[in-house]
Design a protein around this motif. Structure first.
Motif, PDB file in Angstrom:
ATOM      1  N   LEU A  44       0.840  -1.203   0.000  1.00 12.12           N
ATOM      2  CA  LEU A  44       0.000   0.000   0.000  1.00 12.12           C
ATOM      3  C   LEU A  44       0.876   1.254   0.000  1.00 12.12           C
ATOM      4  CD1 LEU A  44      -3.049   0.612   0.052  1.00 12.12           C
ATOM      5  CD2 LEU A  44      -2.865   0.836   2.533  1.00 12.12           C
ATOM      6  N   ALA A  45       1.978   1.214   0.758  1.00  5.89           N
ATOM      7  CA  ALA A  45       2.877   2.371   0.842  1.00  5.89           C
ATOM      8  C   ALA A  45       3.665   2.575  -0.448  1.00  5.89           C
ATOM      9  CB  ALA A  45       3.841   2.198   2.017  1.00  5.89           C
ATOM     10  N   GLU A  46       4.025   1.487  -1.128  1.00  6.80           N
ATOM     11  CA  GLU A  46       4.848   1.590  -2.335  1.00  6.80           C
ATOM     12  C   GLU A  46       4.029   1.777  -3.609  1.00  6.80           C
ATOM     13  OE1 GLU A  46       7.813   2.125  -2.136  1.00  6.80           O
ATOM     14  OE2 GLU A  46       8.431   1.347  -0.192  1.00  6.80           O
ATOM     15  N   LEU A  47       2.700   1.747  -3.480  1.00  8.89           N
ATOM     16  CA  LEU A  47       1.821   1.943  -4.632  1.00  8.89           C
ATOM     17  C   LEU A  47       0.895   3.127  -4.361  1.00  8.89           C
ATOM     18  CD1 LEU A  47       0.943  -1.812  -5.267  1.00  8.89           C
ATOM     19  CD2 LEU A  47       2.371  -0.369  -6.738  1.00  8.89           C
ATOM     20  N   PRO A  48       1.468   4.333  -4.238  1.00  8.80           N
ATOM     21  CA  PRO A  48       0.650   5.499  -3.930  1.00  8.80           C
ATOM     22  C   PRO A  48      -0.429   5.714  -4.980  1.00  8.80           C
ATOM     23  CG  PRO A  48       2.846   6.158  -4.685  1.00  8.80           C
ATOM     24  CD  PRO A  48       2.881   4.690  -4.465  1.00  8.80           C
ATOM     25  N   GLY A  49      -1.663   5.871  -4.515  1.00 10.05           N
ATOM     26  CA  GLY A  49      -2.772   6.085  -5.440  1.00 10.05           C
ATOM     27  C   GLY A  49      -3.730   4.917  -5.511  1.00 10.05           C
ATOM     28  N   ILE A  50      -3.271   3.723  -5.105  1.00 13.48           N
ATOM     29  CA  ILE A  50      -4.165   2.569  -5.125  1.00 13.48           C
ATOM     30  C   ILE A  50      -5.012   2.585  -3.854  1.00 13.48           C
ATOM     31  CG2 ILE A  50      -2.594   0.942  -3.977  1.00 13.48           C
ATOM     32  CD1 ILE A  50      -3.604  -1.225  -5.919  1.00 13.48           C
ATOM     33  N   GLY A  51      -6.280   2.245  -3.981  1.00 15.32           N
ATOM     34  CA  GLY A  51      -7.158   2.178  -2.814  1.00 15.32           C
ATOM     35  C   GLY A  51      -6.983   0.872  -2.072  1.00 15.32           C
ATOM     36  N   THR A  52      -7.309   0.877  -0.792  1.00 17.45           N
ATOM     37  CA  THR A  52      -7.135  -0.330   0.020  1.00 17.45           C
ATOM     38  C   THR A  52      -8.003  -1.477  -0.493  1.00 17.45           C
ATOM     39  OG1 THR A  52      -8.794   0.483   1.581  1.00 17.45           O
ATOM     40  CG2 THR A  52      -6.493   0.965   2.090  1.00 17.45           C
ATOM     41  N   ASN A  53      -9.239  -1.171  -0.863  1.00 18.48           N
ATOM     42  CA  ASN A  53     -10.128  -2.231  -1.358  1.00 18.48           C
ATOM     43  C   ASN A  53      -9.640  -2.800  -2.686  1.00 18.48           C
ATOM     44  OD1 ASN A  53     -11.774  -1.911   0.852  1.00 18.48           O
ATOM     45  ND2 ASN A  53     -13.277  -0.631  -0.205  1.00 18.48           N
ATOM     46  N   LEU A  54      -9.134  -1.903  -3.560  1.00 15.78           N
ATOM     47  CA  LEU A  54      -8.657  -2.354  -4.860  1.00 15.78           C
ATOM     48  C   LEU A  54      -7.420  -3.229  -4.701  1.00 15.78           C
ATOM     49  CD1 LEU A  54      -8.955  -2.349  -7.906  1.00 15.78           C
ATOM     50  CD2 LEU A  54      -7.643  -0.225  -7.992  1.00 15.78           C
ATOM     51  N   LEU A  55      -6.508  -2.843  -3.806  1.00 15.30           N
ATOM     52  CA  LEU A  55      -5.312  -3.658  -3.571  1.00 15.30           C
ATOM     53  C   LEU A  55      -5.715  -5.034  -3.054  1.00 15.30           C
ATOM     54  CD1 LEU A  55      -2.283  -4.127  -3.370  1.00 15.30           C
ATOM     55  CD2 LEU A  55      -2.305  -2.988  -1.144  1.00 15.30           C
ATOM     56  N   ALA A  56      -6.628  -5.067  -2.096  1.00 13.66           N
ATOM     57  CA  ALA A  56      -7.075  -6.349  -1.547  1.00 13.66           C
ATOM     58  C   ALA A  56      -7.709  -7.210  -2.639  1.00 13.66           C
ATOM     59  CB  ALA A  56      -8.069  -6.108  -0.412  1.00 13.66           C
ATOM     60  N   GLU A  57      -8.470  -6.581  -3.505  1.00 16.17           N
ATOM     61  CA  GLU A  57      -9.128  -7.296  -4.606  1.00 16.17           C
ATOM     62  C   GLU A  57      -8.115  -7.882  -5.578  1.00 16.17           C
ATOM     63  OE1 GLU A  57     -11.226  -5.399  -8.310  1.00 16.17           O
ATOM     64  OE2 GLU A  57     -12.595  -5.316  -6.591  1.00 16.17           O
ATOM     65  N   ARG A  58      -7.110  -7.065  -5.943  1.00 17.03           N
ATOM     66  CA  ARG A  58      -6.097  -7.538  -6.881  1.00 17.03           C
ATOM     67  C   ARG A  58      -5.289  -8.686  -6.263  1.00 17.03           C
ATOM     68  NH1 ARG A  58      -8.808  -5.030  -9.906  1.00 17.03           N
ATOM     69  NH2 ARG A  58      -8.192  -3.287 -11.249  1.00 17.03           N
ATOM     70  N   LEU A  59      -4.918  -8.562  -4.999  1.00 16.07           N
ATOM     71  CA  LEU A  59      -4.143  -9.614  -4.344  1.00 16.07           C
ATOM     72  C   LEU A  59      -4.947 -10.911  -4.271  1.00 16.07           C
ATOM     73  CD1 LEU A  59      -2.518  -7.541  -1.458  1.00 16.07           C
ATOM     74  CD2 LEU A  59      -1.348  -8.491  -3.443  1.00 16.07           C
ATOM     75  N   LYS A  60      -6.204 -10.802  -3.913  1.00 15.26           N
ATOM     76  CA  LYS A  60      -7.069 -11.984  -3.833  1.00 15.26           C
ATOM     77  C   LYS A  60      -7.149 -12.688  -5.187  1.00 15.26           C
ATOM     78  CE  LYS A  60     -11.783 -13.318  -2.423  1.00 15.26           C
ATOM     79  NZ  LYS A  60     -12.293 -13.863  -3.682  1.00 15.26           N
ATOM     80  N   SER A  61      -7.312 -11.894  -6.242  1.00 10.65           N
ATOM     81  CA  SER A  61      -7.407 -12.462  -7.587  1.00 10.65           C
ATOM     82  C   SER A  61      -6.123 -13.171  -7.988  1.00 10.65           C
ATOM     83  CB  SER A  61      -7.736 -11.350  -8.588  1.00 10.65           C
ATOM     84  OG  SER A  61      -7.733 -11.841  -9.912  1.00 10.65           O
ATOM     85  N   LEU A  62      -4.965 -12.543  -7.698  1.00 12.60           N
ATOM     86  CA  LEU A  62      -3.678 -13.131  -8.074  1.00 12.60           C
ATOM     87  C   LEU A  62      -3.384 -14.405  -7.284  1.00 12.60           C
ATOM     88  CD1 LEU A  62      -1.625  -9.839  -8.454  1.00 12.60           C
ATOM     89  CD2 LEU A  62      -2.223 -11.428 -10.297  1.00 12.60           C
ATOM     90  N   VAL A  63      -3.828 -14.436  -6.041  1.00 13.82           N
ATOM     91  CA  VAL A  63      -3.678 -15.663  -5.250  1.00 13.82           C
ATOM     92  C   VAL A  63      -4.540 -16.766  -5.848  1.00 13.82           C
ATOM     93  CG1 VAL A  63      -4.156 -16.730  -3.008  1.00 13.82           C
ATOM     94  CG2 VAL A  63      -3.013 -14.507  -3.100  1.00 13.82           C
ATOM     95  N   GLU A  64      -5.774 -16.436  -6.199  1.00 16.85           N
ATOM     96  CA  GLU A  64      -6.691 -17.426  -6.779  1.00 16.85           C
ATOM     97  C   GLU A  64      -6.159 -17.988  -8.097  1.00 16.85           C
ATOM     98  OE1 GLU A  64     -10.330 -15.288  -7.127  1.00 16.85           O
ATOM     99  OE2 GLU A  64     -10.928 -15.617  -5.038  1.00 16.85           O
ATOM    100  N   MET A  65      -5.450 -17.142  -8.845  1.00 17.50           N
ATOM    101  CA  MET A  65      -4.927 -17.580 -10.143  1.00 17.50           C
ATOM    102  C   MET A  65      -3.577 -18.285 -10.023  1.00 17.50           C
ATOM    103  SD  MET A  65      -7.339 -16.746 -12.160  1.00 17.50           S
ATOM    104  CE  MET A  65      -6.604 -16.989 -13.770  1.00 17.50           C
TER     105      MET A  65
END
Length: 228
Positions: A44-65
């Motif tokens: 979250l700190a190294e990706l300024p501009g990304i929202g917390t929900n969006l980061l969580a969503e992207r991480l969840k998707s990448l784990v699932e894949m």
């Protein structure tokens, strides 16, 4: 409301890859994890501009894949799987290609010194490596990494070199990326004091050739511009 994964609906390898990593922020998450495991807060700190929900969503998707592994505890970070690490070369090639589009940096653009380590990996052209075994060390703000050339094979390695260095470069992250994007020549950076080089002048030339900053058959005489 659950996120509906979009896809291109095309039976094509490229389309299939983009179904996984083509959404906004996804490849930048991969970029951070190519540099090592990262906890959620670090990402979250190294990706300024990304929202917390969006980061969580992207991480969840990448784990699932199967691209990432989820940390088992708070002390561990998200990490690329062996499958995910196959993205290293495509990401480096994209980074190298994208440098051509970098304009002059402005105050609104973020830059992180650890991105310099990824940038130098993208800049290395193994075909331009010399047959001289030597080490080039880079200090980009507070981040240190080095390139080891062993029997004509260059490797970028995190952290300081364990032995003597043939060349040591010191600069800031913004200047390093500008040089890599060829918006700022190494001679200009030296002359302006934004870059300092020390070591063997011939090694400085060889490192500059390896990174594609000067032509293999010649170039700017860096030793006359402040190398010592």
């Amino acid at each position: 409301m659950s996120h509906v994964r979009r896809n291109y609906g095309q039976y094509c390898g490229l389309a299939s890859a983009l179904d996984v990593v083509g959404e906004r922020w996804t490849l930048l998450i991969i970029r951070e994890l190519l540099l090592g495991p990262r906890r959620y807060g670090e990402l979250l700190a190294e990706l300024p501009g990304i929202g917390t929900n969006l980061l969580a969503e992207r991480l969840k998707s990448l784990v699932e894949m199967g691209v990432l592994t989820k940390p088992a505890s708070r002390d561990q970070g998200y990490e690329l799987t062996e499958f995910g690490r196959q993205l290293r070369e495509p990401v480096l090639m994209l980074a190298r290609w994208g440098m051509s589009f970098l304009g002059a940096p402005d105050d609104g653009q973020e830059v992180r010194p650890h991105w310099g380590f990824l940038a130098v990996q993208a800049m290395i052209d193994p075909d331009r490596a010399s047959d001289v075994d030597e080490v080039y060390e880079f200090h980009v703000d507070d981040v240190v990494f080095h390139i080891s050339v062993d029997q004509g094979v260059p490797r970028a390695i995190e952290g300081p070199a364990t032995g003597p260095c043939s060349m040591v470069a010191r600069t800031d992250a913004r200047t390093f990326v500008e040089i890599g994007a060829k918006r700022l020549g190494p001679f200009e950076a030296l002359a302006s004091g934004r870059l300092t080089l020390s070591g063997d002048p011939d090694a400085i030339m060889r490192s500059s050739v390896l990174l594609g900053l000067i032509p293999a058959a010649g170039g700017v005489p860096l030793s006359a511009a402040g190398a010592r």
